[in-house]
Motif scaffolding. Structure first.
Motif, PDB file in Angstrom:
ATOM      1  N   ALA A 150      25.400  37.182  40.086  1.00 25.52           N
ATOM      2  CA  ALA A 150      24.778  38.411  39.584  1.00 25.52           C
ATOM      3  C   ALA A 150      25.758  39.554  39.751  1.00 25.52           C
ATOM      4  CB  ALA A 150      23.480  38.715  40.333  1.00 25.52           C
ATOM      5  N   VAL A 151      25.699  40.535  38.857  1.00 25.85           N
ATOM      6  CA  VAL A 151      26.594  41.687  38.860  1.00 25.85           C
ATOM      7  C   VAL A 151      25.799  42.927  39.252  1.00 25.85           C
ATOM      8  CG1 VAL A 151      28.157  43.111  37.490  1.00 25.85           C
ATOM      9  CG2 VAL A 151      27.998  40.638  37.047  1.00 25.85           C
ATOM     10  N   ILE A 152      26.313  43.688  40.208  1.00 24.84           N
ATOM     11  CA  ILE A 152      25.682  44.933  40.655  1.00 24.84           C
ATOM     12  C   ILE A 152      26.544  46.093  40.195  1.00 24.84           C
ATOM     13  CG2 ILE A 152      24.813  46.248  42.614  1.00 24.84           C
ATOM     14  CD1 ILE A 152      24.632  43.632  44.163  1.00 24.84           C
ATOM     15  N   GLY A 153      25.992  46.928  39.325  1.00 25.97           N
ATOM     16  CA  GLY A 153      26.753  48.011  38.715  1.00 25.97           C
ATOM     17  C   GLY A 153      27.344  47.527  37.406  1.00 25.97           C
ATOM     18  N   THR A 154      27.110  48.259  36.328  1.00 22.19           N
ATOM     19  CA  THR A 154      27.509  47.771  35.003  1.00 22.19           C
ATOM     20  C   THR A 154      28.454  48.736  34.288  1.00 22.19           C
ATOM     21  OG1 THR A 154      25.517  48.742  33.992  1.00 22.19           O
ATOM     22  CG2 THR A 154      25.378  46.447  34.730  1.00 22.19           C
ATOM     23  N   GLY A 155      29.292  49.428  35.060  1.00 21.20           N
ATOM     24  CA  GLY A 155      30.262  50.350  34.474  1.00 21.20           C
ATOM     25  C   GLY A 155      31.493  49.638  33.951  1.00 21.20           C
ATOM     26  N   ALA A 156      32.578  50.395  33.800  1.00 15.35           N
ATOM     27  CA  ALA A 156      33.773  49.883  33.129  1.00 15.35           C
ATOM     28  C   ALA A 156      34.382  48.691  33.838  1.00 15.35           C
ATOM     29  CB  ALA A 156      34.795  51.009  32.995  1.00 15.35           C
ATOM     30  N   ILE A 157      34.470  48.719  35.179  1.00 16.43           N
ATOM     31  CA  ILE A 157      35.103  47.605  35.882  1.00 16.43           C
ATOM     32  C   ILE A 157      34.255  46.349  35.771  1.00 16.43           C
ATOM     33  CG2 ILE A 157      34.082  48.067  38.154  1.00 16.43           C
ATOM     34  CD1 ILE A 157      37.717  46.972  37.438  1.00 16.43           C
ATOM     35  N   ALA A 158      32.940  46.499  35.734  1.00 11.53           N
ATOM     36  CA  ALA A 158      32.068  45.331  35.570  1.00 11.53           C
ATOM     37  C   ALA A 158      32.237  44.729  34.189  1.00 11.53           C
ATOM     38  CB  ALA A 158      30.615  45.729  35.803  1.00 11.53           C
ATOM     39  N   ARG A 159      32.292  45.596  33.171  1.00  9.98           N
ATOM     40  CA  ARG A 159      32.420  45.108  31.795  1.00  9.98           C
ATOM     41  C   ARG A 159      33.808  44.540  31.526  1.00  9.98           C
ATOM     42  NH1 ARG A 159      30.189  50.226  30.944  1.00  9.98           N
ATOM     43  NH2 ARG A 159      32.188  50.936  30.068  1.00  9.98           N
ATOM     44  N   GLY A 160      34.830  45.249  32.012  1.00  6.91           N
ATOM     45  CA  GLY A 160      36.179  44.883  31.630  1.00  6.91           C
ATOM     46  C   GLY A 160      36.808  43.786  32.444  1.00  6.91           C
ATOM     47  N   CYS A 213      30.180  46.364  41.812  1.00  4.30           N
ATOM     48  CA  CYS A 213      31.029  47.240  40.994  1.00  4.30           C
ATOM     49  C   CYS A 213      30.511  48.672  40.998  1.00  4.30           C
ATOM     50  CB  CYS A 213      31.078  46.721  39.557  1.00  4.30           C
ATOM     51  SG  CYS A 213      31.457  44.973  39.396  1.00  4.30           S
ATOM     52  N   THR A 214      29.951  49.101  42.110  1.00  2.41           N
ATOM     53  CA  THR A 214      29.350  50.431  42.240  1.00  2.41           C
ATOM     54  C   THR A 214      30.274  51.343  43.040  1.00  2.41           C
ATOM     55  OG1 THR A 214      28.193  49.600  44.193  1.00  2.41           O
ATOM     56  CG2 THR A 214      26.985  49.561  42.102  1.00  2.41           C
ATOM     57  N   TRP A 222      26.869  35.189  48.797  1.00  2.00           N
ATOM     58  CA  TRP A 222      28.236  35.616  49.060  1.00  2.00           C
ATOM     59  C   TRP A 222      28.494  36.882  48.246  1.00  2.00           C
ATOM     60  CZ3 TRP A 222      32.485  31.944  50.792  1.00  2.00           C
ATOM     61  CH2 TRP A 222      31.957  30.833  51.464  1.00  2.00           C
ATOM     62  N   VAL A 223      29.470  37.682  48.680  1.00  2.00           N
ATOM     63  CA  VAL A 223      29.731  38.978  48.048  1.00  2.00           C
ATOM     64  C   VAL A 223      31.203  39.087  47.681  1.00  2.00           C
ATOM     65  CG1 VAL A 223      29.716  41.484  48.360  1.00  2.00           C
ATOM     66  CG2 VAL A 223      27.843  40.092  49.299  1.00  2.00           C
ATOM     67  N   TRP A 224      31.439  39.618  46.495  1.00  2.00           N
ATOM     68  CA  TRP A 224      32.792  39.955  46.041  1.00  2.00           C
ATOM     69  C   TRP A 224      32.734  41.414  45.630  1.00  2.00           C
ATOM     70  CZ3 TRP A 224      35.399  38.921  40.802  1.00  2.00           C
ATOM     71  CH2 TRP A 224      36.795  38.968  40.931  1.00  2.00           C
ATOM     72  N   CYS A 225      33.336  42.304  46.429  1.00  2.00           N
ATOM     73  CA  CYS A 225      33.140  43.748  46.292  1.00  2.00           C
ATOM     74  C   CYS A 225      34.417  44.452  45.881  1.00  2.00           C
ATOM     75  CB  CYS A 225      32.631  44.315  47.616  1.00  2.00           C
ATOM     76  SG  CYS A 225      32.260  46.084  47.586  1.00  2.00           S
ATOM     77  N   GLU A 226      34.289  45.359  44.914  1.00  2.00           N
ATOM     78  CA  GLU A 226      35.438  46.156  44.489  1.00  2.00           C
ATOM     79  C   GLU A 226      35.958  47.009  45.644  1.00  2.00           C
ATOM     80  OE1 GLU A 226      37.579  46.727  42.107  1.00  2.00           O
ATOM     81  OE2 GLU A 226      36.851  45.092  40.840  1.00  2.00           O
TER      82      GLU A 226
END
Length: 381
Positions: free
Chosen positions: A15-25, A84-85, A103-107
């Protein structure tokens, strides 16, 4: 025979948290590639902006859109979440995901302070996860892997002198966005938000640092944080390095140079690298055949979110702590805290020095007059 994990024989639910540019790109692109390989399925996305998350899901073929993180975790029970927040949200969102078994993968930056990082690590599993890792994609790819192999194998001799440079350019329009340039919302200046990738890569290649002496300044922009910093860094292996982080540099470049006993290794790029971005210059007397072998990087695998995520998925399936998590990820954040402490207090800071009770443990500005936010000043969001 390796032990089984809950992920054997099935796709990882992401699942993706935050849907801004880094999430999309970057994140969705990497997840989609691994979905096509049969490794993952993207089951949901979360954003406080209902329209944004619905558009993200529609464009990416994600089946479930949410505006409530806890509800998503409860209903979808993902194995992995990618965050991605903005940095101020990372701690609470990471803890919520870990407690839900994901598990978490955080920007980057993973959290604003070392205290926050330690609080997150306390929520991790003790043996086989779940773990929280940081997006440090520059560590991954064929170039870094080849150079690390050469250094670990002592082929190039001892590393002696290094230079780590993140000299980028950000104009006044960039800082017109209210949350930028503020400790509470961006986490720091170019050391924290820009140079962190190259500093992390330097540590990944050379190993742990032992002490730092630094300076920081606000030379152009009207911000709370710095807009430039320089540092002298010593490593446990004895190597010495200079570090420059800037958002004042029209000729933008990211560079790492390492002078070893038998060769100089140099990486020059901007936001990502491939084999062609690396150069190895042998010292006089090195046989041509040996130098040619050093310069053979093999098949080109550029640094990318995809390469790091692929390794993270493999770690999940093996029930092993991934790279760029735990102590391996903390070292880069600790270096940044030490850089700020040295710059703001005019002292040399040693590794392991900043802990509970130190003002730089709970705030990157260390409540230093002239650098800490003014009491009562409103913080934009």
């Amino acid at each position: 025979m390796s032990p089984t994990t809950p992920y054997d024989g099935r796709r990882i639910r992401a699942a993706v948290i935050g849907t801004g540019a880094i999430a999309r790109g970057s994140h969705l692109t990497a997840l989609t590639a691994l979905a096509e390989e049969g490794e993952v399925e993207v089951v949901a996305a979360v954003d406080i902006d209902a329209r944004a998350v619905e558009e993200f899901c529609a464009a990416g073929g994600v089946p479930h859109a949410y505006t409530d993180l806890d509800r998503m975790l409860r209903e979808q029970r993902p194995d992995l979440v990618t965050i991605c927040t903005p940095p101020t949200l990372h701690r609470d969102q990471t803890v919520a995901a870990l407690r839900a078994g994901a598990w978490v993968w955080c920007e980057k930056p993973p959290v604003p302070t070392l205290a926050d990082f330690d609080a997150v690590e306390a929520e991790e599993g003790t043996e086989s996860g779940p773990y929280a890792s940081i997006v440090f994609q520059h560590r991954f790819g064929s170039g870094t892997r080849h150079v690390r192999r050469l250094l670990d194998g002592k082929a190039l001799g001892r590393p002696l002198v290094a230079h780590c440079q993140t000299t980028w350019y950000r104009d006044t329009a960039y800082y017109a966005v209210p949350w930028r340039g503020r400790w509470a919302t961006e986490g720091g200046g170019p050391a924290m938000g820009h140079g962190i990738h190259q500093m992390d890569l330097l540590l990944d290649i050379l190993g742990p640092w032992s002490e730092v002496r630094a300076m920081a300044g606000r030379l152009v922009h009207d911000v709370e944080t710095e807009d430039v910093s320089t540092a002298l860094l010593r490593f446990e292996n004895g190597a010495m390095a200079t570090v420059v982080n800037s958002v004042l540099s029209p000729d933008e470049v990211s560079r790492i140079r390492i002078d070893c006993e038998r060769a100089t290794v140099e990486l020059t790029h901007l936001y990502g690298h491939s084999n062609d971005n690396w150069a190895i210059t042998p010292a006089p007397g090195v046989p041509d055949a040996e130098a040619a072998a050093w310069r053979d990087f093999g098949a080109d695998v550029p640094s990318s979110h995809l390469e790091q995520l692929r390794e993270l998925i493999a770690s999940m399936r093996a029930g092993q702590r991934p790279r760029s998590s735990g102590a391996d990820g903390r070292g880069s954040l600790e270096l940044i805290a030490a850089l700020y402490k040295s710059a703001f207090t005019d002292v040399t800071v040693k590794a392991g020095e900043i802990g509970p009770g130190d003002p730089f443990y709970t705030a990157m500005h260390g409540n230093t007059p002239g650098w800490a936010p003014v009491a009562g000043e409103e913080v934009p969001v």
